[in-house]
Enzyme design. Structure first.
Site, mmCIF file in Angstrom:
data_model
loop_
_atom_site.group_PDB
_atom_site.id
_atom_site.type_symbol
_atom_site.label_atom_id
_atom_site.label_comp_id
_atom_site.label_asym_id
_atom_site.label_seq_id
_atom_site.Cartn_x
_atom_site.Cartn_y
_atom_site.Cartn_z
ATOM 1 N N GLU A 1 0.863 -1.188 0.000
ATOM 2 C CA GLU A 1 0.000 0.000 0.000
ATOM 3 C C GLU A 1 0.893 1.229 0.000
ATOM 4 O O GLU A 1 1.646 1.452 0.949
ATOM 5 C CB GLU A 1 -0.901 0.000 1.233
ATOM 6 N N THR B 1 -4.468 6.235 2.155
ATOM 7 C CA THR B 1 -4.754 7.619 2.560
ATOM 8 C C THR B 1 -5.283 8.416 1.366
ATOM 9 O O THR B 1 -4.831 9.531 1.091
ATOM 10 C CB THR B 1 -3.513 8.309 3.175
ATOM 11 N N LYS C 1 -11.214 -1.178 7.358
ATOM 12 C CA LYS C 1 -9.896 -0.936 7.950
ATOM 13 C C LYS C 1 -10.110 -0.403 9.365
ATOM 14 O O LYS C 1 -10.686 0.670 9.535
ATOM 15 C CB LYS C 1 -9.138 0.078 7.091
#
Length: 208
Positions: free
Chosen positions: A41, A68, A128
């Site tokens: 990621e 993000t 998440k």
């Protein structure tokens, strides 16, 4: 279930690459790939992150996602660059349509049962749990699983090789590990051995 989830479950670990430069992020990926990790990621806090994703996505041996992700426009840029999953540590319904159009897996952040329901309603394939360690760690994940037994949870924030087994035992499908794998001080010092040792410690746990 999104078709990418079985691969994520099998891997158990997603390194969260967050560095102050794209060069250091690329170094981290290269070292961790050598240690046996295959899913990464790349957070949007990394300078030139979409360009880095494009470069990494050219390697057929790894799977790259974007983290993000602030809005749909940013998600589109990452997906165009080759990202296969989109991660936001909050609930943003505008990301769902973009991810679905690209057949990408969407992970949205949540902490409470209300937020988990909101993430699912917003189109999340994975929830998440972030920041996991500061709200109870594995015990918190276990509590959420008792209410949402069919939800795919990925705790992130404070996860390392030491507590990884506890998160998996609590019901996490897989985890995100940031600073304990992508230690920028070690990368800056050129300490490949220490970075790879941390990766091998974590991989040794999930492979046993």
């Amino acid at each position: 279930m999104h078709p990418l989830i079985p691969r994520l479950r099998e891997a158990r670990i997603i390194p969260v690459v967050r560095t102050s430069s794209a060069a250091r992020a690329a170094t981290a990926v290269a070292w961790l790939q050598e240690a046996g990790l295959r899913i990464f990621e790349i957070t949007m806090t990394v300078p030139e992150a979409p360009a880095l994703i494009r470069a990494l996505a050219a390697d057929p041996n790894i799977l790259v996602g974007a983290g993000t992700v602030a809005d749909a426009r940013m998600a589109e840029a990452c997906l165009d660059a080759g990202a296969k999953f989109i991660v936001a540590p909050w609930v943003d319904p505008t990301l769902a349509g973009v991810a679905q159009e690209a057949s990408a897996c969407l992970m949205l952040g949540a902490l409470t049962p209300t937020e988990v329901r909101a993430a699912l309603a917003a189109g999340a394939d994975v929830v998440k749990v972030f920041p996991a360690s500061s709200v109870g760690g594995p015990a918190h994940v276990k509590a959420l699983r008792s209410v949402f037994p069919d939800v795919v949870f990925c705790p992130t924030g404070g996860v390392d090789a030491r507590n990884l087994p506890d998160y998996l035992a609590a019901g996490a499908a897989f985890v995100g590990i940031g600073g304990k794998l992508v230690d920028e001080a070690l990368i800056a010092a050129g300490d490949r051995a220490a970075v790879q040792r941390a990766a091998e410690d974590a991989l040794g746990i999930v492979r046993t």
